[in-house]
Design an enzyme around this catalytic site. Sequence first.
Site, mmCIF file in Angstrom:
data_model
loop_
_atom_site.group_PDB
_atom_site.id
_atom_site.type_symbol
_atom_site.label_atom_id
_atom_site.label_comp_id
_atom_site.label_asym_id
_atom_site.label_seq_id
_atom_site.Cartn_x
_atom_site.Cartn_y
_atom_site.Cartn_z
ATOM 1 N N LYS A 1 0.709 -1.353 0.153
ATOM 2 C CA LYS A 1 -0.007 0.030 -0.104
ATOM 3 C C LYS A 1 0.708 1.144 -0.023
ATOM 4 C CE LYS A 1 -3.990 1.942 2.739
ATOM 5 N NZ LYS A 1 -4.845 1.622 3.898
ATOM 6 N N SER B 1 -9.850 -0.813 6.818
ATOM 7 C CA SER B 1 -9.164 -0.510 5.408
ATOM 8 C C SER B 1 -8.534 -1.894 4.899
ATOM 9 C CB SER B 1 -8.289 0.509 5.486
ATOM 10 O OG SER B 1 -8.848 1.728 5.494
ATOM 11 N N SER C 1 -9.555 1.511 2.658
ATOM 12 C CA SER C 1 -8.735 2.423 1.822
ATOM 13 C C SER C 1 -7.668 1.652 1.053
ATOM 14 C CB SER C 1 -8.302 3.455 2.596
ATOM 15 O OG SER C 1 -7.340 3.112 3.468
#
Length: 477
Positions: free
Chosen positions: A68, A167, A143
């Site tokens: 990420k 997330s 996310s």
Amino acid sequence: MMVGILDLTLYELVDAIKNGSLDAEEVLEEYRGSIRKSDGKVKAYITLNDHADGDPRGILAGAPIAVKDNICTKGMRTTCASKMLEGYVPPYDAAVVQRIKGAGGRVIGKTNMDEFAMGSSTEHSAFFPSRNPWDTDRVPGGSSGGSGVAVAAREAVAALGSDTGGSVRCPASFCGVVGLKTTYGLMSRYGLVSFSNSIEQIGPMTRDVRDCALMMNAVSGYDERDGTSLNVDAEDYLSYLANDVKGMRFGVPREFLGDGTDDGVSKAVWRCVNSLESMGARWDEVSLPSVRYALPAYYMIAMSEASSNLARYDGIRYGTREEDEGLDWSSSYSKTRGRGFGKEVKRRIILGTFALSSGYYEAYYIKAQKVRTLIKNEFDRLFKEYDALLGPTMPSPAFRLGEKVDDPLSMYMTDIDTVSINLAGIPALSLPCGFVDGLPVGLQIMAPPLCEGRILTVAKRIEEELRLDLRPPLARG
Ligand code: GLN
């Protein structure tokens, strides 16, 4: 079905590389080809790594892993999907990245996310939204949406995400992959550009439960550079996969299966509860009454911490500085922050600053912290009687792009079943447990702190029973 390189799990891939039946370079090329083929449609990556080295002797044996874009990678852009950090190239690797590399894994690229990890759909990325590989008109969740997409669409064999309020688990549920939010303190947060320090944890996202255990072995563990890191003995998470659920006691909190939960999601969850029962486990319906206050408490704490954490992006010490010739410091600061942050980030900074301001601090922030303690106590109480709790990860399957992006409250509401876990600091895993209208949905397995091994046992037994085909249409060739 022909099993190609892209269909192998991380565990199988590592095994094949180690026993010489596959070459790590060939694997990398196969994944790069897959990215070229699919990424234009699903947009998992912000940055690809052209120099991804790996060591076939490590426990990750050269496997291509996606990370990420809020986790620092030395020499590789780490943008947090924000214009503010568009050109930021960290001079160091985050602890988890060092561990991936130390275990021989390759960081194949940095994945898209909601800006600074604020959101549940990846639509708040300042660059572009990612798309769900099961239906590209739908969001992949957020996310850590890009990480979920990369794993599901065969653009990485495993990934790392981060989870402040869901997330890792939300995109895992929406994309049909396994995602684990670990006990607070189990994964080093050194080098994570965190937005809410007291609740955010890094977690693995994988194709199956065994891969999740393998990733845990590779990346978890004590780190003295992170003051919140727990100094606990290292575990072999793979060793839990052979255990039995016979005699285990499960609680199913009724608050997790209330009115707002899609019928198909509830059915999929109950099917898992029933199959555990047929394996010799017992279950009861239980209650976590304070969970109804979890969403407001979570958003109050998350926004307050965000307002203070993001103060550093002023264009002077950190962040992209706008042209400010002739401007005084205050105008320069406003211009940089006004242009560098997107709408959702600004909303949170403003609300968080308000909640922390003198006169309101007690009424909002302190109150939210008290609710947090109540929630934690309720989980503790249930864990005296139950080995684990079960419920849905998300109340519905993936929604359509555009459906919630202009309605912050409805976007926040989607986190109803995930945020209480972060407030309590406990681990929870999202396991693909079925489909609703052709879209994957997730079962959430929650356990006491540091009981990740137990969660993996339960997940493994259910996964074996369900035997779902989790290749999205896009990856079926
Ligand atoms: N959707 C939640 C939020 O917007 C969770 C985000 C996260 O876990 N980073 O805050």
